[in-house]
Motif scaffolding. Structure first.
Motif, short mmCIF file in Angstrom:
data_model
loop_
_atom_site.label_atom_id
_atom_site.label_comp_id
_atom_site.label_asym_id
_atom_site.label_seq_id
_atom_site.Cartn_x
_atom_site.Cartn_y
_atom_site.Cartn_z
N THR A 277 0.88 -1.17 0.00
CA THR A 277 0.00 0.00 0.00
C THR A 277 0.91 1.22 0.00
O THR A 277 1.81 1.31 0.84
CB THR A 277 -0.90 0.01 1.24
N VAL A 278 0.69 2.14 -0.94
CA VAL A 278 1.51 3.35 -0.98
C VAL A 278 0.70 4.51 -0.41
O VAL A 278 -0.44 4.76 -0.84
CB VAL A 278 2.00 3.65 -2.41
N TYR A 279 1.28 5.17 0.58
CA TYR A 279 0.67 6.29 1.31
C TYR A 279 1.20 7.58 0.70
O TYR A 279 2.40 7.83 0.70
CB TYR A 279 1.08 6.16 2.77
N ILE A 280 0.30 8.38 0.16
CA ILE A 280 0.66 9.61 -0.53
C ILE A 280 -0.16 10.74 0.08
O ILE A 280 -1.34 10.53 0.38
CB ILE A 280 0.31 9.49 -2.04
N THR A 281 0.40 11.93 0.23
CA THR A 281 -0.46 13.08 0.56
C THR A 281 -0.42 14.05 -0.61
O THR A 281 0.57 14.17 -1.31
CB THR A 281 -0.03 13.79 1.85
N ALA A 282 -1.55 14.75 -0.82
CA ALA A 282 -1.66 15.68 -1.93
C ALA A 282 -2.66 16.78 -1.58
O ALA A 282 -3.54 16.58 -0.73
CB ALA A 282 -2.15 14.95 -3.19
N ASP B 260 -5.03 21.97 4.79
CA ASP B 260 -5.88 20.86 4.41
C ASP B 260 -5.23 20.05 3.29
O ASP B 260 -4.56 20.61 2.42
CB ASP B 260 -7.24 21.38 3.92
N GLY B 261 -5.48 18.77 3.30
CA GLY B 261 -4.94 17.91 2.26
C GLY B 261 -5.75 16.63 2.16
O GLY B 261 -6.83 16.52 2.75
N GLU B 262 -5.25 15.71 1.39
CA GLU B 262 -5.85 14.38 1.33
C GLU B 262 -4.75 13.34 1.41
O GLU B 262 -3.64 13.55 0.92
CB GLU B 262 -6.64 14.19 0.02
N ILE B 263 -5.08 12.24 2.06
CA ILE B 263 -4.20 11.07 2.06
C ILE B 263 -4.74 10.11 1.01
O ILE B 263 -5.94 9.83 0.98
CB ILE B 263 -4.21 10.36 3.44
N LEU B 264 -3.88 9.62 0.15
CA LEU B 264 -4.25 8.60 -0.83
C LEU B 264 -3.58 7.30 -0.42
O LEU B 264 -2.36 7.27 -0.16
CB LEU B 264 -3.75 8.96 -2.23
N LEU B 265 -4.37 6.23 -0.35
CA LEU B 265 -3.84 4.91 -0.03
C LEU B 265 -4.02 4.06 -1.28
O LEU B 265 -5.14 3.64 -1.60
CB LEU B 265 -4.56 4.34 1.19
N GLU C 141 5.74 12.36 -11.00
CA GLU C 141 5.42 13.13 -12.21
C GLU C 141 4.09 13.88 -12.08
O GLU C 141 3.96 15.02 -12.51
CB GLU C 141 5.30 12.20 -13.42
N LEU C 142 3.08 13.19 -11.53
CA LEU C 142 1.72 13.74 -11.48
C LEU C 142 1.56 14.80 -10.38
O LEU C 142 0.65 15.63 -10.43
CB LEU C 142 0.69 12.64 -11.22
N HIS C 143 2.41 14.74 -9.35
CA HIS C 143 2.18 15.51 -8.13
C HIS C 143 2.63 16.97 -8.29
O HIS C 143 3.67 17.23 -8.86
CB HIS C 143 2.95 14.84 -6.99
N PRO C 144 1.85 17.93 -7.77
CA PRO C 144 2.23 19.33 -7.91
C PRO C 144 3.39 19.76 -7.01
O PRO C 144 3.94 20.84 -7.22
CB PRO C 144 0.94 20.09 -7.52
N TYR C 145 3.76 18.95 -6.00
CA TYR C 145 4.82 19.36 -5.08
C TYR C 145 6.19 18.83 -5.53
O TYR C 145 6.28 17.79 -6.16
CB TYR C 145 4.57 18.82 -3.67
N ASP C 146 7.25 19.54 -5.15
CA ASP C 146 8.60 19.07 -5.44
C ASP C 146 8.96 17.84 -4.61
O ASP C 146 9.65 16.95 -5.08
CB ASP C 146 9.63 20.18 -5.12
N VAL C 147 8.51 17.83 -3.36
CA VAL C 147 8.88 16.73 -2.46
C VAL C 147 7.62 16.15 -1.82
O VAL C 147 7.34 16.40 -0.65
CB VAL C 147 9.87 17.21 -1.37
N ASP D 268 -7.15 19.72 -4.45
CA ASP D 268 -7.49 19.92 -5.86
C ASP D 268 -6.68 19.04 -6.81
O ASP D 268 -6.96 19.02 -8.01
CB ASP D 268 -7.39 21.40 -6.25
N ALA D 269 -5.70 18.32 -6.29
CA ALA D 269 -4.90 17.43 -7.14
C ALA D 269 -5.15 15.96 -6.83
O ALA D 269 -4.85 15.07 -7.66
CB ALA D 269 -3.42 17.75 -6.98
N ALA D 270 -5.69 15.66 -5.65
CA ALA D 270 -5.75 14.27 -5.17
C ALA D 270 -6.62 13.38 -6.05
O ALA D 270 -6.26 12.23 -6.35
CB ALA D 270 -6.26 14.25 -3.72
N GLY D 271 -7.78 13.89 -6.47
CA GLY D 271 -8.70 13.08 -7.27
C GLY D 271 -8.11 12.67 -8.61
O GLY D 271 -8.25 11.53 -9.06
N GLU D 272 -7.42 13.60 -9.22
CA GLU D 272 -6.80 13.33 -10.53
C GLU D 272 -5.67 12.31 -10.41
O GLU D 272 -5.53 11.43 -11.26
CB GLU D 272 -6.29 14.65 -11.12
N ILE D 273 -4.87 12.42 -9.35
CA ILE D 273 -3.80 11.44 -9.14
C ILE D 273 -4.40 10.04 -8.95
O ILE D 273 -3.96 9.07 -9.57
CB ILE D 273 -2.91 11.83 -7.93
#
Lengths: 104, 104, 104
Positions: free
Chosen positions: C3-8, C48-53, C70-76, C11-16
């Protein structure tokens, strides 16, 4: 010490959580609202759901997973075990006492 | 690299998150609203709470767990360490720089 | 099975999430709203953000992590892999069929 990650539709999640704690298969279940995007029969779907994080003991984990399969409305629910690397002594003691480990 | 999973009542969760980051025990804390079902003193309870996911470094993890025990309003809080199996180099570097590893 | 845990950002989380499932890098992504407290360039921030699992297969995990960068708006971005210790056979089979493992 495992945490079992389950997803369920919102109208079934509360009942699954209550049953697991009532039956002493989990000491605690944390439920979180989520939006799920997934592939089913070739199509991508998007729907509301809940994530259940069920805290249990090693000895009870297989029975918990089998019980979720019975209680869950889906044919192929998401049910995944993650192992805790460390916790505090008081939390481990409480968890052991709240889960029925088959002694009795 | 550990993530520490903590649950806390909604009125205490924000302060715990802020303190852990201010004190450089965590690089980042993600907080999520949850509903918790648990057994306490023989009875099943159900209440609102928050899950805190604190991202920290190996060297800081024991101190973070000890600090949560001090900051938390409960006698037996849920505090569990999960180990990350892999991450990206930039994220690992950022995390290391945001957590005080005892150097200095 | 990871399971990969991502935060975004929200406004970007749904598209990722959609892209990862559309491209068969994940079988399923659960998204959860969160509040994040973190240290960036010496200052403590709160947003505010979203966690993607993202649920994926071993063979697809490295490519998923590269695609998130590539898809993520943040550098890190926060991107962390957690390994599942056990699941059910039907869920493992479904997950394998929903992720492109490079065959074909």
């Amino acid at each position: 010490m495992p945490t079992v990650y389950i997803t369920a539709p919102p109208d079934a999640a509360g009942e699954i959580a209550s049953q697991l704690v009532e039956e002493r298969l989990a000491a605690c279940v944390n439920r979180v609202r989520c939006r799920s995007t997934y592939r089913w029969e070739g199509e991508v779907h998007d729907e509301d759901g809940e994530i259940l994080l069920a805290k249990t003991a090693d000895e009870a984990c297989d029975e918990l997973i089998a019980r979720v399969a019975e209680l869950h409305p889906y044919d192929v629910p998401c049910v995944e075990r993650f192992d805790v690397a460390a916790t505090t002594d008081p939390f481990a003691e409480w968890l052991g006492s709240a889960v029925d480990s088959g002694a009795d």
